[in-house]
Design an enzyme around this catalytic site. Structure first.
Site, mmCIF file in Angstrom:
data_model
loop_
_atom_site.group_PDB
_atom_site.id
_atom_site.type_symbol
_atom_site.label_atom_id
_atom_site.label_comp_id
_atom_site.label_asym_id
_atom_site.label_seq_id
_atom_site.Cartn_x
_atom_site.Cartn_y
_atom_site.Cartn_z
ATOM 1 N N HIS A 1 5.399 0.059 -8.307
ATOM 2 C CA HIS A 1 4.873 0.777 -7.329
ATOM 3 C C HIS A 1 3.388 0.925 -7.534
ATOM 4 O O HIS A 1 3.042 0.482 -5.778
ATOM 5 C CB HIS A 1 5.028 2.046 -6.709
ATOM 6 N N GLU A 2 2.967 0.732 -7.934
ATOM 7 C CA GLU A 2 1.115 0.114 -7.911
ATOM 8 C C GLU A 2 0.966 -0.697 -7.398
ATOM 9 O O GLU A 2 0.264 -1.178 -7.509
ATOM 10 C CB GLU A 2 0.721 1.517 -9.025
ATOM 11 N N HIS B 1 0.654 -1.473 -4.206
ATOM 12 C CA HIS B 1 -0.986 -1.283 -3.579
ATOM 13 C C HIS B 1 -1.864 -2.288 -3.733
ATOM 14 O O HIS B 1 -2.498 -2.622 -3.099
ATOM 15 C CB HIS B 1 -1.437 -0.237 -3.789
ATOM 16 N N HIS C 1 -3.261 -4.264 -0.441
ATOM 17 C CA HIS C 1 -5.126 -4.093 -0.366
ATOM 18 C C HIS C 1 -5.313 -5.905 -0.790
ATOM 19 O O HIS C 1 -6.399 -6.163 0.761
ATOM 20 C CB HIS C 1 -5.547 -4.003 -1.375
#
Length: 231
Positions: A99-100, A103, A107
């Site tokens: 999940h991280e 991100h 980006h």
């Protein structure tokens, strides 16, 4: 103002929702962190693999203390994984790590909602600092000045939480896809367990938005009601 039954109902309702959402994610994490992934990969290893697959070479992966303290820092391009998830080889750890990574991929791809959220961090921080001062001080002495300020500040917070929803939902969707495509999480029980952890985590963001929306609407209605009485 603070003894208004409507405000009390709003406060208790949103607090109950927040507590429930927090309990859900902690309960799901505690349960499914006991389910080992047959791939044997740790959170740090799957995170590195996901970054490599997407050609991301400028993001570092670091352990951090604290349970569920995982986050992606876009300013410093750091993927911070709690020690449990950094070293963990269970499906919950892999889900959170992926999940991280979602991100970090957002980006890299200049995903619009993430760009909006990053741009809104500064003004949202300022709004959050103003709210306690106005809410616990000025509102008693100058409510006509305090109400529009509170409505504006809570509106900023509400919009920030609204922007956060697609950012988090998209990261979760990316995590589920990449874990399936890499085989890090096996189909069936492992995938179901991982999904329950990520879905429970998503509920916390929904709860935060509902809380911010309800508070904004409360002060907006108070402001509009006061303006009508002055006419």
């Amino acid at each position: 103002m603070y003894f208004d039954p409507l405000y009390l109902l709003l406060f208790l309702g949103t607090m109950a929702l927040s507590v429930y959402a927090s309990w859900r994610v902690k309960s799901a994490y505690a349960r499914y962190s006991q389910v080992p992934a047959r791939s044997g990969l740790s959170g740090a290893q799957i995170a590195q693999r996901i970054l490599d697959i997407n050609g991301i070479r400028d993001v570092t992966i670091n352990p951090i203390r604290g349970q569920l303290s995982d986050h992606y820092d876009p300013s410093n391009k750091q993927l911070m994984l709690s020690e449990e998830n950094y070293y963990g080889t269970n499906v919950a750890a892999l889900g959170v790590a992926a999940h991280e990574c979602g991100h970090a991929i957002q980006h890299q791809q200049l995903y619009a909602p993430l760009q909006w959220r990053m741009a809104a961090v500064g003004i949202t921080t300022i709004a959050g600092q103003i709210i306690p001062f106005v809410g616990f001080g000025l509102i008693y002495f100058a409510p006509k000045i305090a109400l529009p300020i509170l409505a504006l500040c809570f509106g900023v917070v509400m919009l920030f939480q609204l922007i956060t929803l697609p950012v988090e939902f998209d990261a979760t969707a990316r995590a589920k896809r990449v874990l399936a495509s890499t085989g890090a999480v096996a189909p069936g029980e492992e995938t179901a367990a991982m999904s329950k952890v990520l879905d429970a985590a998503a509920l916390t963001y929904v709860a935060a938005f509902i809380s911010a929306l309800g508070t904004f609407l409360y002060y907006a209605m108070m402001l509009l009601g006061g303006n009508r009485r002055d006419e």
